[in-house]
Design an enzyme around this catalytic site. Structure first.
Site, PDB file in Angstrom:
ATOM      1  N   CYS A  21      -1.293   7.685   7.675  1.00  0.00           N
ATOM      2  CA  CYS A  21      -2.620   7.432   7.129  1.00  0.00           C
ATOM      3  C   CYS A  21      -3.551   6.911   8.229  1.00  0.00           C
ATOM      4  O   CYS A  21      -3.119   6.209   9.151  1.00  0.00           O
ATOM      5  CB  CYS A  21      -2.533   6.424   5.990  1.00  0.00           C
ATOM      6  SG  CYS A  21      -1.703   7.063   4.518  1.00  0.00           S
TER       7      CYS A  21
ATOM      8  N   CYS B  77       0.833  -1.199   0.000  1.00  0.00           N
ATOM      9  CA  CYS B  77       0.000   0.000   0.000  1.00  0.00           C
ATOM     10  C   CYS B  77       0.870   1.252   0.000  1.00  0.00           C
ATOM     11  O   CYS B  77       0.633   2.200  -0.759  1.00  0.00           O
ATOM     12  CB  CYS B  77      -0.920  -0.013   1.215  1.00  0.00           C
ATOM     13  SG  CYS B  77      -2.099   1.363   1.259  1.00  0.00           S
ATOM     14  N   CYS B  78       1.895   1.270   0.850  1.00  0.00           N
ATOM     15  CA  CYS B  78       2.803   2.421   0.898  1.00  0.00           C
ATOM     16  C   CYS B  78       3.537   2.589  -0.432  1.00  0.00           C
ATOM     17  O   CYS B  78       3.785   3.716  -0.878  1.00  0.00           O
ATOM     18  CB  CYS B  78       3.808   2.250   2.023  1.00  0.00           C
ATOM     19  SG  CYS B  78       3.144   2.533   3.682  1.00  0.00           S
TER      20      CYS B  78
ATOM     21  N   CYS C  12       7.635   3.765   6.129  1.00  0.00           N
ATOM     22  CA  CYS C  12       6.698   3.693   5.003  1.00  0.00           C
ATOM     23  C   CYS C  12       7.361   3.279   3.705  1.00  0.00           C
ATOM     24  O   CYS C  12       6.687   2.841   2.781  1.00  0.00           O
ATOM     25  CB  CYS C  12       5.994   5.033   4.813  1.00  0.00           C
ATOM     26  SG  CYS C  12       7.080   6.359   4.252  1.00  0.00           S
TER      27      CYS C  12
ATOM     28  N   CYS D  75      -3.753   3.116   9.380  1.00  0.00           N
ATOM     29  CA  CYS D  75      -2.524   2.525   9.909  1.00  0.00           C
ATOM     30  C   CYS D  75      -1.904   3.333  11.046  1.00  0.00           C
ATOM     31  O   CYS D  75      -0.731   3.147  11.373  1.00  0.00           O
ATOM     32  CB  CYS D  75      -1.506   2.356   8.783  1.00  0.00           C
ATOM     33  SG  CYS D  75      -2.034   1.242   7.451  1.00  0.00           S
TER      34      CYS D  75
END
Length: 254
Positions: A219, A134-135, A245, A222
């Site tokens: 975010c 995702c990062c 990240c 998280c």
């Protein structure tokens, strides 16, 4: 003795060498070490790296200090914000208010590639089972595209934030790619008391989530509150074997 030249070597269409070498980064670090954070930044922004440096900011709990410092030197320095699509609404509102207060004239909101999201995170839930992926989609790739035209970035990392950040230099080579780009860490040896004093001296607004137990803000899915005595970044990716990240790697934090 002549001062080592920290500038990148001349480049042309057939030159694929790095912008800076580790030796040049170390020489620049030695030249600037001993200066205050503001003086080091003024020299870099106004002289050594004029027009070739950007500030990467999360607009998180401590971001106002470095944003104010840079804006006081040159409010036109590009400020890069990774607009992941997963931020707390409080962060987005804080970003807009702080940018206006500081008079930032080149705030760039970097967003993920829609095709990347459609192919790898169509449901928007990748954070829940693959936070690294995702990062990569929402931070690493957008930032890499945006940094193509810069030779250096300014980072807000500080040594006290985590064990992985305890030995940050002032100037280092960015290890996230092979470009030989510099990463500048002007607040590397600042403590929380230094930051608090700067906030008070310059009447800077606090991120609204800080008072709710969020000393490090990423975010929304998280990031969780941190209990007294915990590492300030303990609320980031809680429950995962992940501490950074991906835009800062190599053991130096992010």
């Amino acid at each position: 003795m002549a001062e080592a030249d920290p500038r990148p070597h001349a480049r042309d269409v057939i030159d694929s060498g790095p912008r800076f070498t580790a030796v040049q980064a170390a020489a620049l670090d030695a030249q600037l070490t001993g200066l205050s954070a503001a003086d080091a930044l003024a020299r870099l922004i106004g002289e050594r790296l004029a027009g070739r440096i950007a500030l990467v900011s999360s607009f998180g709990a401590e971001a106002a200090v470095l944003l104010h410092m840079v804006a006081s030197i040159d409010a036109s320095v590009p400020v890069l914000f990774l607009d992941t699509g997963k931020h707390f609404p409080e962060t987005l509102a804080y970003r807009d208010a702080l940018a206006e207060q500081l008079g930032l004239t080149d705030l760039r909101n970097l967003t993920p590639d829609p095709a990347d999201l459609a192919a790898r995170d169509a449901a928007g839930e990748r954070w829940s089972y693959d936070p690294d992926g995702c990062c990569d989609l929402r931070k690493v790739r957008p930032l890499a595209r945006a940094l193509a035209g810069f030779d250096a970035t300014i980072s807000g990392r500080k040594g006290f934030q985590a064990g992985t950040r305890a030995a940050l230099p002032l100037v280092e080579i960015d290890t996230t790619d092979a470009a030989g780009r510099l990463k500048i860490n002007p607040l590397r040896d600042w403590g929380k008391a230094d930051l608090d004093a700067y906030f008070e001296a310059h009447d800077l607004p606090r991120h609204p989530l800080e008072a709710q137990g969020y000393p490090s803000i990423g975010c929304a899915p998280c990031t969780s509150p941190v209990a007294p005595g915990e590492d300030p970044r303990a609320g980031r990716w809680r429950g995962f074997a992940k501490v950074e990240c991906g835009i800062h790697v190599g053991g130096d934090g992010g």
